[in-house]
Design an enzyme around this catalytic site. Sequence first.
Site, mmCIF file in Angstrom:
data_model
loop_
_atom_site.group_PDB
_atom_site.id
_atom_site.type_symbol
_atom_site.label_atom_id
_atom_site.label_comp_id
_atom_site.label_asym_id
_atom_site.label_seq_id
_atom_site.Cartn_x
_atom_site.Cartn_y
_atom_site.Cartn_z
ATOM 1 C CD GLU A 103 8.245 40.794 -9.100
ATOM 2 O OE1 GLU A 103 7.795 39.646 -8.968
ATOM 3 O OE2 GLU A 103 7.863 41.581 -9.994
ATOM 4 C CD GLU A 136 1.446 44.484 -4.291
ATOM 5 O OE1 GLU A 136 2.239 44.503 -5.244
ATOM 6 O OE2 GLU A 136 0.818 45.507 -3.940
ATOM 7 C CG ASP A 144 3.238 52.082 -8.213
ATOM 8 O OD1 ASP A 144 2.793 51.453 -9.194
ATOM 9 O OD2 ASP A 144 2.922 51.813 -7.039
ATOM 10 C CE LYS A 160 0.820 65.699 -8.522
ATOM 11 N NZ LYS A 160 -0.322 65.298 -7.718
ATOM 12 C CG ASP A 186 5.876 51.065 -20.044
ATOM 13 O OD1 ASP A 186 5.917 51.086 -18.794
ATOM 14 O OD2 ASP A 186 4.919 51.524 -20.690
ATOM 15 C CB THR A 207 5.971 41.612 -15.163
ATOM 16 O OG1 THR A 207 5.657 42.797 -15.891
ATOM 17 C CG2 THR A 207 7.468 41.571 -14.880
ATOM 18 C CD GLU A 208 0.768 39.485 -13.526
ATOM 19 O OE1 GLU A 208 1.815 40.023 -13.107
ATOM 20 O OE2 GLU A 208 0.230 38.506 -12.969
ATOM 21 C CE1 TYR A 209 0.404 46.372 -13.599
ATOM 22 C CE2 TYR A 209 1.017 48.512 -14.473
ATOM 23 C CZ TYR A 209 0.236 47.751 -13.640
ATOM 24 O OH TYR A 209 -0.713 48.347 -12.850
HETATM 25 N N1 SAM Z 1 5.517 44.046 -10.933
HETATM 26 C C1 SAM Z 1 4.185 43.875 -11.480
HETATM 27 C C2 SAM Z 1 4.233 43.847 -12.979
HETATM 28 O O1 SAM Z 1 5.264 44.240 -13.552
HETATM 29 O O2 SAM Z 1 3.264 43.412 -13.609
HETATM 30 C C3 SAM Z 1 3.225 44.952 -10.951
HETATM 31 C C4 SAM Z 1 3.531 46.363 -11.321
HETATM 32 S S1 SAM Z 1 2.476 47.540 -10.505
HETATM 33 C C5 SAM Z 1 2.596 48.973 -11.487
HETATM 34 C C6 SAM Z 1 3.444 48.006 -9.092
HETATM 35 C C7 SAM Z 1 3.143 47.176 -7.859
HETATM 36 O O3 SAM Z 1 4.060 47.531 -6.830
HETATM 37 C C8 SAM Z 1 1.749 47.410 -7.279
HETATM 38 O O4 SAM Z 1 1.108 46.171 -7.073
HETATM 39 C C9 SAM Z 1 2.011 48.146 -5.967
HETATM 40 O O5 SAM Z 1 1.037 47.890 -4.984
HETATM 41 C C10 SAM Z 1 3.386 47.623 -5.593
HETATM 42 N N2 SAM Z 1 4.154 48.558 -4.749
HETATM 43 C C11 SAM Z 1 4.382 49.858 -5.009
HETATM 44 N N3 SAM Z 1 5.103 50.423 -4.032
HETATM 45 C C12 SAM Z 1 5.353 49.448 -3.133
HETATM 46 C C13 SAM Z 1 6.049 49.404 -1.902
HETATM 47 N N4 SAM Z 1 6.617 50.513 -1.386
HETATM 48 N N5 SAM Z 1 6.118 48.242 -1.234
HETATM 49 C C14 SAM Z 1 5.529 47.122 -1.735
HETATM 50 N N6 SAM Z 1 4.838 47.097 -2.894
HETATM 51 C C15 SAM Z 1 4.751 48.238 -3.594
#
Ligand code: SAM
Length: 217
Positions: A43, A68, A120, A124, A156, A195-197
């Site tokens: 993941e 992560e 994320d 932009k 979402d 997931t948490e989100y």
């Molecule tokens: N997957 C989790 C959930 O659905 O609850 C967390 C979602 S959170 C919006 C996105 C996570 O991806 C963040 O913790 C961020 O630090 C990580 N992340 C974003 N870009 C990343 C990258 N290039 N490599 C590793 N982690 C990344």
Amino acid sequence: MRLRNIPHAEGVIQMHRTVIKRPEDQRGCWHQVFGDRHPIYIEIGMGKGQFILNMAKAHPDVNFIGIERYSSVLLRALEKFDTEEYEALTNIRFVCMDARNVEEVFAPEEVDKIFLNFSDPWPKARHAKRRLTSTEFLERYEKILAQGGRVEFKTDNTELFNFSLEQVKEAGWYLEKYTYDLHHQEEMNAGNIMTEYEEKFSLKGNPINKLIARRKD
Ligand code: SAM
């Protein structure tokens, strides 16, 4: 997600038995890390780890690696692992790294499935290449996924989801399944682990989008 800087996070991560400190040293040898030949699912951007920990619990015949970028966030997943519910799991490891470097950590065809959850959005246009479902990232995934390997993506964010559907097509991947309302699509939702989100946004009433794409042969 970037939590407040936690000064001791690095130290805890370095000492934790589930964290692979020099993941590039395991390239091509991940099966040895787990001591079996079970498939490897990763993941990317796992956040606080709820999804991957519950997946590891539900699927003991699969090995899971949670990736992560931020140590402050990975720390939260490790704290969750260190609870009665998960501490006995032997089929999960964690890596703190930027997913841009996945090819340095996994050899060709070493990974069987990649999960991307609530990535994320980078809204932009000039940041589109940073989105974890952009063709740039799909090319990286293609190099580490086994034949028939898949990406499963949930969000979402409908704009990001539509962008991702287009990118899958542009990259020449096979779009196997998709839905704009996972929680009301019985077949795709069977066995779904939130997931948490996903919990947070579905409680607000946001429909959850999901796609499953298979790498080109
Ligand atoms: N997957 C989790 C959930 O659905 O609850 C967390 C979602 S959170 C919006 C996105 C996570 O991806 C963040 O913790 C961020 O630090 C990580 N992340 C974003 N870009 C990343 C990258 N290039 N490599 C590793 N982690 C990344």
